[in-house]
Design a protein around this motif. Structure first.
Motif, PDB file in Angstrom:
ATOM      1  N   ALA A 270       3.741  -9.503 -13.194  1.00 45.59           N
ATOM      2  CA  ALA A 270       5.143  -9.423 -12.773  1.00 45.59           C
ATOM      3  C   ALA A 270       5.860  -8.284 -13.484  1.00 45.59           C
ATOM      4  CB  ALA A 270       5.844 -10.750 -13.063  1.00 45.59           C
ATOM      5  N   SER A 271       5.589  -8.123 -14.782  1.00 47.42           N
ATOM      6  CA  SER A 271       6.215  -7.046 -15.544  1.00 47.42           C
ATOM      7  C   SER A 271       5.792  -5.681 -15.004  1.00 47.42           C
ATOM      8  CB  SER A 271       5.824  -7.181 -17.019  1.00 47.42           C
ATOM      9  OG  SER A 271       6.381  -6.151 -17.786  1.00 47.42           O
ATOM     10  N   SER A 272       4.499  -5.523 -14.697  1.00 50.46           N
ATOM     11  CA  SER A 272       4.012  -4.254 -14.170  1.00 50.46           C
ATOM     12  C   SER A 272       4.620  -3.934 -12.804  1.00 50.46           C
ATOM     13  CB  SER A 272       2.489  -4.276 -14.063  1.00 50.46           C
ATOM     14  OG  SER A 272       1.905  -4.389 -15.336  1.00 50.46           O
ATOM     15  N   LEU A 273       4.753  -4.948 -11.967  1.00 47.90           N
ATOM     16  CA  LEU A 273       5.333  -4.721 -10.643  1.00 47.90           C
ATOM     17  C   LEU A 273       6.809  -4.337 -10.739  1.00 47.90           C
ATOM     18  CD1 LEU A 273       3.668  -7.611  -8.588  1.00 47.90           C
ATOM     19  CD2 LEU A 273       3.199  -5.161  -8.428  1.00 47.90           C
TER      20      LEU A 273
ATOM     21  N   GLY B 276       8.250  -0.791  -9.405  1.00 47.48           N
ATOM     22  CA  GLY B 276       9.380  -0.669  -8.492  1.00 47.48           C
ATOM     23  C   GLY B 276      10.552   0.093  -9.087  1.00 47.48           C
ATOM     24  N   ALA B 277      10.712   0.018 -10.408  1.00 45.67           N
ATOM     25  CA  ALA B 277      11.877   0.649 -11.051  1.00 45.67           C
ATOM     26  C   ALA B 277      11.877   2.162 -10.892  1.00 45.67           C
ATOM     27  CB  ALA B 277      11.918   0.276 -12.531  1.00 45.67           C
TER      28      ALA B 277
ATOM     29  N   LEU C 277      11.372  -5.122 -19.732  1.00 54.53           N
ATOM     30  CA  LEU C 277      11.225  -3.977 -20.628  1.00 54.53           C
ATOM     31  C   LEU C 277      10.602  -2.749 -19.958  1.00 54.53           C
ATOM     32  CD1 LEU C 277      11.719  -3.041 -23.549  1.00 54.53           C
ATOM     33  CD2 LEU C 277       9.471  -3.958 -24.147  1.00 54.53           C
ATOM     34  N   PRO C 278       9.445  -2.866 -19.270  1.00 57.72           N
ATOM     35  CA  PRO C 278       8.864  -1.663 -18.657  1.00 57.72           C
ATOM     36  C   PRO C 278       9.763  -1.027 -17.595  1.00 57.72           C
ATOM     37  CG  PRO C 278       7.249  -3.427 -18.768  1.00 57.72           C
ATOM     38  CD  PRO C 278       8.573  -4.032 -19.100  1.00 57.72           C
TER      39      PRO C 278
END
Length: 323
Positions: A178-181, A185-186, A232-233
């Protein structure tokens, strides 16, 4: 430029072919070096295939009009990161020889697809101009701090949750995905950030938020810590395409590959050093030190962007604006 570009792309299938040989540590180490396999930055511009990324950036910058570079850099980062995530997911479903064979086939297709891409010829052995060297130095210094912050924290985020909260690996993989996705997207926000705020203010704003999240994370209860971890990412990488456009726009075409390569080398080298210290701190010092070090590096990084380029990014104008 073209031989260097195609050779850099060809290193990835060579690395994959090495991994198909009977496994030995020297062969795996050589494959890692040649292929650029690394945990330090695949989401944020080029952990895998690292030696090719600066040349890809230079070729893209030469093909794109200045007013649309940020948009296309953001799309390039988005789709390459999404493809990397898909590859990671697919790699878990088959055995390792099949993974390496698929990687070899796909990387060979990538080399063939790059052959017709137009590449501007440049004078071999040309030394960058004094103005270009000044730009490269500034982006190199900020790249060192960016890489240091990444190396201090990124490899240890998952171990932190395992150690501090006892999270099972299967559960942590869901949070990591979820964090990577969210981070992937960001990067699509970069054109809006660049158009609305300019590259300096975009970098300063997003990295100060990322620094604040990192400071709060080790002091937070589990649910809030997971939320901060997933966000954070996204804040860290949202302005990266704008930063890439800023570097490319401030260099003439003949100096762009050197600028991108120097910046990436500085970032990954500093990330490696940060990882060494972060691992020591996590084991032998206080678990929050990598988080605070990450935040401090980002804060100094943001301040240097303002000092080097001015709040509006006009202290060193783009080559298009200068001409």
């Amino acid at each position: 430029m073209r031989p260097a570009y195609l050779t850099s792309l060809a290193l990835l299938p060579v690395a994959c072919a090495l991994l198909l040989l009977p496994p030995t540590l020297p062969a795996v180490a050589a494959a890692s070096v040649l292929g650029g396999f690394s945990a330090t930055g695949s989401l944020a511009a080029g952990g895998v295939g690292g030696v090719a990324f600066p040349l890809q950036t230079a070729v893209l910058a030469d093909l794109l009009p200045a007013d649309r570079r940020t948009r296309w850099f953001s799309l390039f980062t988005f789709f390459s990161s999404l493809a990397a995530a898909a590859g990671t997911l697919a790699g878990g479903a088959v055995d390792l020889p099949t993974v390496f064979a698929l990687a070899l086939a796909l990387s060979l297709v990538g080399v063939v697809a790059a052959i017709p891409v137009p590449v501007r010829p440049i004078v071999a052995g040309r030394r960058p101009s004094p103005g270009s060297r000044a730009v490269i130095r500034r982006f190199t210094v900020t790249g060192v701090l960016n890489g240091l912050s990444q190396g201090l924290l990124t490899p240890f985020l998952i171990p932190f949750f395992v150690l501090a909260f006892g999270v099972a690996r299967s559960e942590m993989s869901v949070y990591a995905t979820a964090s990577s996705l969210l981070g992937t997207g960001a990067v699509l926000l970069a054109p809006w950030l660049d158009a609305r705020w300019g590259f300096v203010r975009s970098i300063v704003g997003t990295r100060l938020v990322a620094a604040a999240l990192a400071i709060a994370l080790p002091f937070s209860p589990f649910v809030l810590a997971v939320a901060l971890y997933m966000a954070l990412p996204a804040f860290r990488v949202a302005a990266l395409p704008a930063q890439t456009n800023a570097l490319m726009g401030r260099l003439p075409a003949a100096d762009r590959s050197e600028g991108a390569g120097t910046n990436q080398a500085a970032r990954i080298t500093a990330a490696s050093g940060g990882t060494v210290f972060g691992g020591f701190a996590l084991d032998d010092l206080w678990v929050g030190i990598p988080f605070l070090g990450y935040a401090l590096a980002l804060i100094v990084n943001a301040g240097l962007y303002v000092r080097f380029f001015g709040w509006d990014g006009q202290r060193i104008p783009t080559t298009e604006a200068a001409s």
